[in-house]
Design an enzyme around this catalytic site. Structure first.
Site, PDB file in Angstrom:
ATOM      1  N   LYS A  22       1.026  -1.146   0.009  1.00  0.00           N
ATOM      2  CA  LYS A  22      -0.028  -0.115   0.083  1.00  0.00           C
ATOM      3  C   LYS A  22       1.040   1.223  -0.005  1.00  0.00           C
ATOM      4  O   LYS A  22       0.372   2.054  -0.692  1.00  0.00           O
ATOM      5  CB  LYS A  22      -0.938  -0.103   1.328  1.00  0.00           C
ATOM      6  CG  LYS A  22      -1.835   1.109   1.413  1.00  0.00           C
ATOM      7  CD  LYS A  22      -2.971   0.589   2.326  1.00  0.00           C
ATOM      8  CE  LYS A  22      -2.439   0.883   3.836  1.00  0.00           C
ATOM      9  NZ  LYS A  22      -2.111   1.941   4.443  1.00  0.00           N
ATOM     10  N   GLY A  69      -5.727   7.390   5.548  1.00  0.00           N
ATOM     11  CA  GLY A  69      -4.846   8.580   6.103  1.00  0.00           C
ATOM     12  C   GLY A  69      -3.824   9.141   5.211  1.00  0.00           C
ATOM     13  O   GLY A  69      -3.389  10.170   4.949  1.00  0.00           O
ATOM     14  N   ARG A  98      -8.158  13.577  12.826  1.00  0.00           N
ATOM     15  CA  ARG A  98      -6.704  13.555  12.447  1.00  0.00           C
ATOM     16  C   ARG A  98      -5.956  14.518  11.991  1.00  0.00           C
ATOM     17  O   ARG A  98      -6.167  15.283  11.097  1.00  0.00           O
ATOM     18  CB  ARG A  98      -6.484  12.122  11.385  1.00  0.00           C
ATOM     19  CG  ARG A  98      -6.899  10.932  12.273  1.00  0.00           C
ATOM     20  CD  ARG A  98      -6.969   9.695  11.018  1.00  0.00           C
ATOM     21  NE  ARG A  98      -5.495   9.382  10.927  1.00  0.00           N
ATOM     22  CZ  ARG A  98      -5.155   8.308  10.306  1.00  0.00           C
ATOM     23  NH1 ARG A  98      -6.019   7.672   9.326  1.00  0.00           N
ATOM     24  NH2 ARG A  98      -3.619   7.981  10.206  1.00  0.00           N
ATOM     25  N   GLN A 146       4.503  10.657   6.623  1.00  0.00           N
ATOM     26  CA  GLN A 146       3.717  10.995   5.541  1.00  0.00           C
ATOM     27  C   GLN A 146       3.594  12.364   5.232  1.00  0.00           C
ATOM     28  O   GLN A 146       3.489  12.725   4.125  1.00  0.00           O
ATOM     29  CB  GLN A 146       2.254  10.462   5.762  1.00  0.00           C
ATOM     30  CG  GLN A 146       2.056   8.903   5.844  1.00  0.00           C
ATOM     31  CD  GLN A 146       0.761   8.247   6.321  1.00  0.00           C
ATOM     32  OE1 GLN A 146      -0.040   9.076   6.174  1.00  0.00           O
ATOM     33  NE2 GLN A 146       0.650   6.990   6.377  1.00  0.00           N
ATOM     34  N   ASP A 293       3.764   0.242  12.090  1.00  0.00           N
ATOM     35  CA  ASP A 293       2.463  -0.330  11.690  1.00  0.00           C
ATOM     36  C   ASP A 293       2.613  -1.967  12.076  1.00  0.00           C
ATOM     37  O   ASP A 293       1.493  -2.622  11.745  1.00  0.00           O
ATOM     38  CB  ASP A 293       2.377  -0.345  10.389  1.00  0.00           C
ATOM     39  CG  ASP A 293       1.787   0.929   9.764  1.00  0.00           C
ATOM     40  OD1 ASP A 293       1.300   1.763  10.833  1.00  0.00           O
ATOM     41  OD2 ASP A 293       1.912   1.216   8.839  1.00  0.00           O
ATOM     42  N   LYS A 320      -3.411   7.279  14.431  1.00  0.00           N
ATOM     43  CA  LYS A 320      -3.975   6.548  13.193  1.00  0.00           C
ATOM     44  C   LYS A 320      -5.400   6.217  13.172  1.00  0.00           C
ATOM     45  O   LYS A 320      -6.035   7.095  13.668  1.00  0.00           O
ATOM     46  CB  LYS A 320      -3.112   5.019  13.667  1.00  0.00           C
ATOM     47  CG  LYS A 320      -1.714   5.117  13.546  1.00  0.00           C
ATOM     48  CD  LYS A 320      -1.154   5.118  12.109  1.00  0.00           C
ATOM     49  CE  LYS A 320       0.416   5.152  11.962  1.00  0.00           C
ATOM     50  NZ  LYS A 320       0.887   5.157  10.753  1.00  0.00           N
ATOM     51  N   ARG A 324      -4.199   3.323  18.583  1.00  0.00           N
ATOM     52  CA  ARG A 324      -3.899   1.916  18.786  1.00  0.00           C
ATOM     53  C   ARG A 324      -3.444   1.643  19.909  1.00  0.00           C
ATOM     54  O   ARG A 324      -3.464   0.340  20.265  1.00  0.00           O
ATOM     55  CB  ARG A 324      -2.828   1.869  17.432  1.00  0.00           C
ATOM     56  CG  ARG A 324      -3.351   1.953  15.903  1.00  0.00           C
ATOM     57  CD  ARG A 324      -2.583   1.649  14.982  1.00  0.00           C
ATOM     58  NE  ARG A 324      -3.104   1.323  13.760  1.00  0.00           N
ATOM     59  CZ  ARG A 324      -2.654   1.454  12.432  1.00  0.00           C
ATOM     60  NH1 ARG A 324      -1.618   1.372  12.189  1.00  0.00           N
ATOM     61  NH2 ARG A 324      -3.482   1.204  11.251  1.00  0.00           N
ATOM     62  N   LYS A 391      -9.460  -2.469   3.901  1.00  0.00           N
ATOM     63  CA  LYS A 391      -8.535  -0.997   3.933  1.00  0.00           C
ATOM     64  C   LYS A 391      -7.210  -1.439   3.323  1.00  0.00           C
ATOM     65  O   LYS A 391      -6.573  -0.591   2.674  1.00  0.00           O
ATOM     66  CB  LYS A 391      -8.437  -0.344   5.176  1.00  0.00           C
ATOM     67  CG  LYS A 391      -7.790   0.982   5.387  1.00  0.00           C
ATOM     68  CD  LYS A 391      -7.919   1.524   6.666  1.00  0.00           C
ATOM     69  CE  LYS A 391      -7.562   3.066   6.487  1.00  0.00           C
ATOM     70  NZ  LYS A 391      -6.154   3.208   6.131  1.00  0.00           N
TER      71      LYS A 391
END
Length: 411
Positions: A22, A69, A98, A146, A293, A320, A324, A391
């Site tokens: 991804k 995201g 977010r 990101q 992750d 996230k 989490r 997702k």
């Protein structure tokens, strides 16, 4: 849809094909939108990548990326340089919680025109595309990678390129290196010296080429967990992976040695095998700042094996799909674990007993569903809202059934 997993036994010597990463797919989709001559093979079939592909090609004013995201961050940068175009970029209710202010501030400081439509610092955004001529910006180095990648991906299309200075200790370095490697692969000049990243403007046309996406290492993590929780001698082959990976989650190879999983690289795949381990140390300590992750998978594996673990470098997990760290604590404690969390760490005490017939909440988070599923090898367990896996890994449940997991779906 809920999935009720009966206590299952893995079939040995199975093969699983996992689609493209991804992370790589979404970067290449943005680059393809900037340079249409690029062709991509083995794209991820995840919801996030499908949404990304649709968003970069749409002419609509309203772009809704739901829970994606990565797409929100990358598209904020992408639409900021689409001259003479106005876009409203929005997402799910969670997406509106977010933060994106760090990226918006950086882009606006370069000359972009981005405004908040509801809460300051959060989507939805009104973006008016324009030429950007400024080329210097500074960010704290410990922010989400990101934000950094979003800026780097559009940098070659800025009139004067980009010089990005990162202050402090860098988080998720492999994801930044992935972005730079993909830029270099298509012929864009980059430099990363000390804490300064620079991307030159693309003075000549990027050549037509076919780019093949490596399969997703994050998705591979669940099979590492499955093998770790299986009997000695159990093995599975997953593809398509390479030894020299751009993905930070390839750290699984070294991390899961601690749980008795041996990785053998074949031509275009990897063989995971459960082996005896002589490791007498019950406490497992991992710094996951470069691979956050896989934290959920590792925590669940440790719990399933009765191992104490200390995971650090997890500060990005709070922003996230859900928080989490809180989600992990809640669900592991349902199963009988003792868990302590801080803003950037998780400590799990060893436990010999796993409660049966527990129903795991997934918080609209694909990784919660997939991380807990391997426990079905040890006890019956229910995963709520199991369809959330689409997702990132739409075929997850099908692949589990094929390798021996016995489950019922409950509407």
């Amino acid at each position: 849809m809920n999935v009720y997993i009966k206590k299952s036994k893995l079939r040995n010597h199975q093969k699983v094909q996992i689609t493209g990463s991804k992370s790589e797919s979404n970067r290449l989709l943005l680059l393809q939108a900037l340079y249409p001559q690029l062709q991509i093979q083995n794209l991820s079939n995840s919801d996030d990548s499908v949404l990304m592909q649709k968003a970069v090609s749409t002419k609509d004013k309203l772009v809704d990326i739901h829970h994606a995201g990565t797409a929100m961050r990358f598209l904020t940068a992408f639409f900021s340089i689409q001259k003479n175009r106005e876009v409203i970029l929005t997402g799910s209710s969670r997406m509106k919680e977010r933060p994106i202010e760090i990226l918006v501030d950086a882009l606006n400081s370069l000359g972009a025109d981005i405004r908040y439509l509801e809460n300051e610092g959060y989507p939805p955004l009104k973006i008016v595309g324009r030429d950007i001529t400024k080329n210097k910006v500074t960010l704290e180095a410990n922010v989400s990678s990101q934000y950094i990648s979003a800026l780097l991906l559009i940098a070659s299309k800025l009139e004067n390129g980009l010089e990005l200075t990162l202050i402090g200790e860098i988080t998720s370095m492999p994801y930044i290196q992935m972005t730079l490697s993909l830029l270099r692969e298509i012929g864009i000049e980059t430099n990363f010296i000390n804490n300064v990243v620079s991307v030159k403007p693309c003075s000549s046309t990027v050549s037509s080429q076919i780019l093949t996406v490596e399969s997703d290492w994050s998705s591979a993590s669940y099979f590492y967990s499955i093998i770790a929780l299986s009997a000695v001698g159990t093995e599975i082959i997953i593809s398509s992976y390479k030894n020299e990976s751009l993905q930070g989650d390839s750290a699984l190879v070294s991390i899961y040695k601690n749980f008795g999983v041996k990785t053998t690289f074949l031509d275009n795949s990897i063989c995971l095998q459960k082996v005896e381990t002589n490791d007498k140390n019950s406490l497992k300590q991992f710094d996951l700042r470069d691979a956050p992750d896989i934290a959920q998978t590792i925590a669940v594996t440790s719990f399933g094996l009765g191992k104490e673990c200390q995971l650090t470098g997890l500060h990005t997990l709070k922003i996230k799909e859900t928080d989490r760290l809180v989600a992990l604590k809640n669900e592991l404690e349902k199963l009988g674990a003792q868990v302590t969390i801080t803003n950037d760490s998780l400590h799990l005490k060893a436990s010999d007993n796993i409660k049966q017939e527990v129903s795991i909440s997934t918080y609209n988070d694909h990784r919660m569903a997939m991380a807990f599923a391997p426990l079905g090898l040890l006890v019956p367990i229910e995963i709520k809202n199991a369809e959330v896996v689409s997702k990132s890994y739409p075929d997850f449940w099908k692949d589990l059934k094929r390798i021996g997991f016995d489950y019922d779906t409950i509407s």
